[in-house]
Write an enzyme that holds these catalytic residues in place. Structure first.
Site, PDB file in Angstrom:
ATOM      1  CB  VAL A  23      -0.949   0.011   1.223  1.00 56.68           C
ATOM      2  CG1 VAL A  23      -1.545   1.383   1.464  1.00 56.68           C
ATOM      3  CG2 VAL A  23      -2.055  -1.016   1.043  1.00 56.68           C
ATOM      4  CB  CYS A  24       1.082   4.195   0.630  1.00 54.62           C
ATOM      5  SG  CYS A  24       1.412   5.965   0.646  1.00 54.62           S
ATOM      6  CB  THR A  25       5.765   5.078  -0.600  1.00 51.84           C
ATOM      7  OG1 THR A  25       5.640   5.185   0.821  1.00 51.84           O
ATOM      8  CG2 THR A  25       5.288   6.373  -1.244  1.00 51.84           C
ATOM      9  N   GLY A  63      -1.957  -1.053  -3.495  1.00 49.62           N
ATOM     10  CA  GLY A  63      -2.928  -0.008  -3.210  1.00 49.62           C
ATOM     11  C   GLY A  63      -2.271   1.353  -3.315  1.00 49.62           C
ATOM     12  CB  ALA A  64      -3.508   4.552  -4.565  1.00 50.37           C
TER      13      ALA A  64
END
Length: 232
Positions: A103-105, A152-153
């Protein structure tokens, strides 16, 4: 041979964005017959970006084999570029894991380990395009699946990611049941949660600042990965 619980292994690290982890973890906690292992170099509490700590449950050396490997994001995800043991841990776990996720970075940590090369993936919008440095195809979507990779963003999208994973593992009916149990029915008070809904100049400014802060490290790590892959 008796079956064992499903194992989700989370790579934690200092300066992790806590909601990247705790959002999905709340959904994971409702998964049937599932173990959650929080792995790091030691069992010392790990400081999050929120100012409080998460306590690992296992070390990188003692962690069992994952069925699902999950990497949350945060500023500390970029510090993993200089942590060969953590990157090797991910590569080793990925060899037998059914799903490799972030998720994310956290996608940048996976990418630095060589686990997203040639895959479609997403990340936080301010960093997304830098994934290209690792040979990743950046996709601006809330959740992206490519073969056995699910990414995921930014931050809150981790909850959507976890429901996507739930549906893959247990079917949509189980995912819907968990959604109802945790009353996930978002209606934000402001319609300003993505770059497409924000002032373009503000978005551009944040992307520029993020790239100025991270791009040199991303390129250095991508170059090191390319050299390793070329010599393999």
């Amino acid at each position: 041979m008796p079956s064992r619980p499903l194992r989700i292994v989370v790579l934690l690290f200092p300066r992790v964005t806590q909601l990247d982890f705790t959002g999905p973890a709340q959904v994971f906690s409702k998964f049937p017959d599932t173990e959650l292992h929080l792995a790091w170099h030691s069992l010392d509490p790990i400081p999050t970006d929120a100012g409080w700590c998460i306590v690992p449950t296992t070390t990188l050396d003692e962690c069992p084999q994952a069925d699902i490997i999950f990497v949350p994001g945060g500023a500390g995800a970029f510090d993993m570029f200089d942590d060969p043991k953590a990157l090797a841990f991910l590569r080793d776990q990925a060899q037998e894991a059914r799903w490799i996720t972030s998720v994310c970075t956290g996608s940048f940590t996976l990418a630095a380990a060589g686990l997203l090369t040639g895959y479609r993936a997403t990340s936080h919008w301010a960093s997304l395009q830098m994934l290209e440095e690792f040979g990743v195809h950046p996709i601006s979507e809330r959740v992206v699946r490519d073969r056995n990779r699910i990414t995921g963003a930014g931050v809150t999208s981790g909850i959507d990611f976890a429901f996507t994973l739930a549906a893959e593992l247990f079917g949509e009916d189980e995912a819907r049941s968990i959604q109802l149990a945790i009353e996930y029915d978002p209606k934000p008070p402001f319609d300003h949660g993505s770059p497409g809904k924000a002032d373009p100049e503000e978005v551009k400014s944040i992307i520029t600042a993020t790239e100025n802060l991270r791009k040199a490290a991303v390129r250095r790590s991508a170059s090191a990965l390319a050299s390793t892959q070329a010599s393999a």
